[in-house]
Structures are given as structure tokens and as C-alpha cells.
Motif scaffolding. Structure first.
Motif, PDB file in Angstrom:
ATOM      1  N   ARG A 105      -3.807   4.331   4.396  1.00  0.00           N
ATOM      2  CA  ARG A 105      -3.601   3.603   3.141  1.00  0.00           C
ATOM      3  C   ARG A 105      -4.302   2.250   3.158  1.00  0.00           C
ATOM      4  N   TYR A 155      -0.473   7.146   8.611  1.00  0.00           N
ATOM      5  CA  TYR A 155      -0.333   6.956   7.162  1.00  0.00           C
ATOM      6  C   TYR A 155      -0.618   5.507   6.769  1.00  0.00           C
ATOM      7  N   HIS A 156      -0.078   4.555   7.517  1.00  0.00           N
ATOM      8  CA  HIS A 156      -0.323   3.152   7.196  1.00  0.00           C
ATOM      9  C   HIS A 156      -1.810   2.822   7.297  1.00  0.00           C
ATOM     10  N   LEU A 172      -2.133   6.754  -4.744  1.00  0.00           N
ATOM     11  CA  LEU A 172      -2.790   6.724  -3.436  1.00  0.00           C
ATOM     12  C   LEU A 172      -2.110   7.696  -2.481  1.00  0.00           C
ATOM     13  N   ASN A 173      -0.791   7.687  -2.442  1.00  0.00           N
ATOM     14  CA  ASN A 173      -0.067   8.605  -1.567  1.00  0.00           C
ATOM     15  C   ASN A 173      -0.315  10.051  -1.960  1.00  0.00           C
ATOM     16  N   CYS A 203       0.832  -1.213   0.000  1.00  0.00           N
ATOM     17  CA  CYS A 203       0.000   0.000   0.000  1.00  0.00           C
ATOM     18  C   CYS A 203       0.864   1.260   0.000  1.00  0.00           C
ATOM     19  N   ALA A 204       1.974   1.215   0.738  1.00  0.00           N
ATOM     20  CA  ALA A 204       2.863   2.378   0.792  1.00  0.00           C
ATOM     21  C   ALA A 204       3.527   2.650  -0.547  1.00  0.00           C
ATOM     22  N   THR A 252      -7.302   1.464   0.598  1.00  0.00           N
ATOM     23  CA  THR A 252      -7.011   0.390  -0.358  1.00  0.00           C
ATOM     24  C   THR A 252      -8.028  -0.737  -0.237  1.00  0.00           C
ATOM     25  N   ILE A 301      -3.776  11.063  -0.729  1.00  0.00           N
ATOM     26  CA  ILE A 301      -3.787  11.298   0.721  1.00  0.00           C
ATOM     27  C   ILE A 301      -3.174  12.663   1.039  1.00  0.00           C
TER      28      ILE A 301
END
Length: 513
Positions: free
Chosen positions: A470, A466-467, A370-371, A364-365, A474, A374
């Protein structure tokens, strides 16, 4: 008998009141009050140490504009508008200057190099105490803050987060399961995604902090503790305005029983205390890995007291939950308002992750769009929209080239800074590409975005946040297509009382896997 000038003034004032009729007395008192406010206003406008800073005259002479805006939940908008009109530095109250220059973060909240503020707290923070009298990370003085932060750092490290990955996955999968169950009962079922996200983040943090969830996802309802947290936010923000009017504060406290004033705070503390007790009784032999597994040994060595455990546990249940749910709710709303961005993100997620079992923190990171989404959501809808006030040190401080005399308040407001045209092109538009090297946005001052703050008091749990963001986004977008219901249009038009006063985010959901 000899009289001083002061004596003669006092005698004359006494004779004036003694000889005056009721009407004359009222007129005299009114004249004195008016004179006081006029003289104070002139001083604040032209002779005050902050008089050199630009801003509206009304803000310079009185706290009333600030108080009214805060009471109405509009202070974030007011400050943004003032910066739009007056520039990167604005006097927003008689005793406070606001900065939206991107370098303000290090100058105000940095590590305390000579001439900076070094994380000194705003005076009202010192007025706040926990019910048990002990401190916590957010209000601790520097020495205690450093000690406690050193104890908690291992629990929020990347290594610890990887150990806790099964716990995160347990609840994001349960979120997907509950969405599936809802549409199996009724394909047209409307979900309040705000609630679903809140249920998830509070269950995660409950398990991390106390070794057991709050069962909010399973029960599909708010735990009483969470309800108490939400209820206290708006009231606490409004009551805090009395700091500007000590006489009003004194009268209010005389009229309102202390038990009513502190009821919500004591309820919150009691919830935390009871759960910490249960967790400590289980010791280190319970199943799974939580914060206390990584803290207990060190706390015995370095002195984390039991009251400090209670206070920090309560803090984690606010700071590590509501803010994360706020961000994923805001991002969901913005993606639904921008179908092209939603399509691009779902394509990225579904292309990189074939099945839910393939989801990991690392995968995901590694999703660039996606990042970027965010970051853009944090810019346009920061979970904390206003600034954290700081007090200029005894020697004064230079902030973005402006000298601030000692003892006055400065701040860097999140929303105003992130939506300032001086920092970002097309500042109020949702454009994730600005974080992916798009040439149109070369002039953006990316370091202006600091949603977790900087310096010694930056957010301890930012990596975890953050984790979790995500993983939640996701999991939801991998498995479902969402559609915004009509009643949730203009969702981000909200009041703010430190935290956003959010409306239901009603969506219909369709399973694609």
C-alpha cells in the motif's frame, strides 16, 4: 538338489540371456521394459489408490506431462486448464491430486484437526537442507517451526510495524526521489518499474533484517546477492524435477561436481551469514528498529541458534522482497491496462492524502479502492502461482468431501483456484469492484483467495507485505502518472518457476506534484 519356483525363474532368465545373441538380448530387455511400463500404466490407471479421481490418462500413468510443463515454466497454465476441463478436483500426476474448491485451504493446510493434513510438508521439502545443516521456518518440523515462529512473531506484529514506519517511508520516498531525478534528466526517460520496485523492497528488507540497506535504489543496480537469488530460482526448480527419476538424479550427481550443484545456495547462505555477523556485532545499540531488536532477547531465552538466525535471515530476504515487488509490478501493469481503474485509484489516493508527509500506514490501509485493487491483483497475479504440496497423513484425509488415502500428495494451486469460474464470476477479468460489495459478484467465493496461505504455516510477514504494498503504490500514484511503453505489452504473459520469470515493465513517468 531342490529348487524353489523363484530359483527356476532366475535360472531360466539367466539361461535366456546366456544363450541370446546381441540382437535377441536387446529385444528381450526392450520387451521387459515395455512390459514393465505397460503393467505399471494399467495399475496406475485402474487399480491405483488415486484412480477414482478424474484427470487425463497421461497424467495418471506418467510424470512426463508434469515434468515437461514445469521445465517450460507452464505448469501453472497446465493445472488451470485441467481444472477447467475436469472440475474442482483433478489428478494432475500419478501421485498428486489438485483441488480448487474454496474449502480446500482449511482441509489441506489447516491447523491439524482430525482427518486434515495439518501443515505436513511435501516429501521433497525433507530432501532440502541448508548448507549449515540447521533448519529454518519454511522447512522446520512442527516443534521447531512453532518455537521459531513464536520468536519472530513480535517482529512482525502491528506494533512492530508501526515502529518501523519511518524505515518504510525512507525507502518509498527514496523511490519517488529516484523517479524525479530520472525525469529531470530526461522527461522521456523509460523506467523499468519492475527494477525500481525490486530495488525498493530489497532495500527495505535489508534494513529490517540486517540494520543496513543493500543500496540498490541509491546505486540503481542489483546487489550481487539479489542477482544470485534470481539466478538460482529457475535452475533450482528444474533440478528439483529429478525427484521423480532417482536413477537420473543419481547419474546427474555422479557427473556434475557437488560444488557446481550447490554453488548458488552457498553464495546465498554466505551473504546472509556475513550480514547477520555484522548486525550482531552492533548489538542493540544501533540506530533504528529492525527484526533483531525484537528477537535477540527472546532468542537468548528460548534458543534461536546462530545457524538458525543465518538461515531465517536468508529466507526473509527472499520471501519478504521478491514477492512484494512482484505484486506491485503486476498491479501497476493491470492498472495501466485498465485506465478507468487507474483513474479511480489515483483520484482516491490524491483526494485522501494531500502531501507525501501525510502518508501513514493507517491512512493507506483506510483506502478502500486501493485495498480492492491489491486483492484483485493477488487474485490474477499471485506472487506464487502454484500450490504447496502436502502429504495425506497415515490415517488418510478427507478434502472437500473426497477421501485421499494415506501417503499421497494433495495441493491447492493459487492461480488455478483464483481464475476458476467455480469460484469467481468473470474470473480472468480485472474488476476491483468485486471486493467492494458490487451485487454482480455476490456469488464469488471470496474465501478462495488465500495468497498468504492459512493454518500454522501461513505467511508470517503478510501484514508487513500489505503495508509495504500500500505504501509503495500510494507514494508512486500520489506523485506520478505512469504510461506503459509499447515493448511491455502483454506483460503478464510469463513463464513461472515457482516465482514468475518477469519481463521488464517499461514505463514513462510524469510528475503531477
Amino acid at each position: 538338489m531342490m529348487y524353489t519356483t523363484t530359483d527356476y525363474n532366475s535360472i531360466s532368465l539367466y539361461r535366456l540371456f546366456r544363450n541370446a545373441s546381441g540382437g535377441q538380448l536387446a529385444t528381450s530387455v526392450l520387451a521387459i521394459l515395455v512390459g514393465h511400463f505397460v503393467i505399471r500404466g494399467i495399475y496406475r490407471l485402474y487399480f491405483h489408490p488415486l484412480s477414482k479421481f478424474p484427470g487425463p490418462k497421461s497424467a495418471a500413468v506418467s510424470h512426463v506431462p508434469e515434468v515437461l510443463a514445469t521445465w517450460q515454466g507452464e505448469q501453472h497454465k497446465r493445472v488451470a486448464l485441467l481444472h477447467e476441463r475436469y472440475g474442482s478436483v483433478v489428478r494432475i500426476a500419478p501421485d498428486e491430486v489438485s483441488f480448487v474448491h474454496a474449502d480446500a485451504w482449511k482441509d489441506i493446510y489447516g491447523h491439524g484437526s482430525k482427518g486434515t493434513l495439518g501443515g505436513m510438508p511435501h516429501k521433497p521439502w525433507h530432501r532440502h537442507t541448508n548448507p549449515n545443516g540447521a533448519t529454518s521456518l519454511i522447512i522446520a518440523q512442527d516443534a521447531d517451526h512453532t518455537r521459531m515462529r513464536r520468536l519472530f512473531n513480535p517482529a512482525f506484529s502491528e506494533r512492530a510495524l508501526k515502529q518501523q514506519e519511518p524505515l518504510f517511508m525512507k525507502y518509498v520516498n527514496l523511490l519517488a526521489e529516484k523517479l524525479h531525478e530520472g525525469i529531470e534528466r530526461d522527461p522521456n526517460h523509460k523506467f523499468d518499474m519492475l527494477k525500481m520496485y525490486n530495488f525498493t523492497t530489497f532495500d527495505v528488507m535489508g534494513d529490517l533484517t540486517f540494520g543496513e540497506p543493500l543500496q540498490m535504489l541509491s546505486n540503481a543496480t542489483y546487489d550481487p546477492w539479489v542477482t544470485a537469488i534470481f539466478a538460482a530460482t529457475k535452475t533450482g526448480t528444474r533440478l528439483g524435477l529429478m525427484v521423480h527419476y532417482p536413477l537420473v538424479e543419481k547419474a546427474f550427481k555422479a557427473l556434475i561436481p557437488p560444488s557446481i550443484m550447490t554453488k548458488k545456495r552457498y553464495e546465498h547462505h554466505k551473504f546472509a551469514e556475513e550480514r547477520v555477523t555484522k548486525r550482531l556485532e552492533r548489538g542493540r545499540e544501533h540506530k533504528g528498529v529492525d527484526i533483531w531488536d525484537l528477537v535477540l532477547n527472546k532468542s537468548e531465552e528460548k534458543g534461536l541458534s546462530r545457524p538458525e538466525m543465518d538461515n531465517n535471515a536468508g529466507l526473509f530476504m527472499i520471501a519478504g522482497t521478491e514477492t512484494t515487488a512482484t505484486l506491485v509490478s503486476g498491479l501497476t501493469a493491470m492498472l495501466l491496462d485498465h485506465p478507468r481503474a487507474m483513474k479511480k485509484l489515483t483520484t482516491e489516493i490524491r483526494g485522501a492524502i494531500k502531501t507525501p508527509e501525510d502518508m501513514t500506514i493507517e491512512r493507506c490501509a483506510a483506502l478502500p479502492y486501493l485495498n480492492a485493487c491489491i486483492k484483485e491483483a493477488l487474485r490474477l497475479y499471485p506472487p506464487v502461482a502454484t500450490g504447496r504440496p502436502r502429504v495425506s497423513p497415515p490415517e488418510g484425509s478427507t478434502v472437500c468431501g473426497h477421501y485421499v488415502p494415506p501417503g499421497w500428495i494433495v495441493s491447492a494451486p493459487h492461480l488455478a483456484m483464483y481464475t476458476s469460474a467455480s469460484n469467481f464470476k468473470d474470473p480472468v477479468s480485472f474488476i476491483p469492484e468485486r471486493w467492494l460489495g458490487d451485487a454482480r459478484f455476490e456469488s464469488d467465493k471470496r474465501h478462495a483467495l488465500q495468497p498468504f496461505h492459512v493454518g500454522p504455516r501461513d505467511c508470517l510477514g503478510k501484514n508487513m507485505a500489505y503495508h509495504e504494498m500500500r505504501l509503495i503504490m500510494t507514494r508512486v500514484l500520489h506523485t506520478f502518472d505512469l504510461e506503459l511503453c509499447e515493448e511491455s505489452g502483454n506483460w503478464r504473459d510469463q513463464h513461472c518457476y515457482v516465482l514468475w520469470e518477469k519481463k521488464p515493465l517499461m514505463c514513462t513517468v510524469k510528475a503531477v506534484i
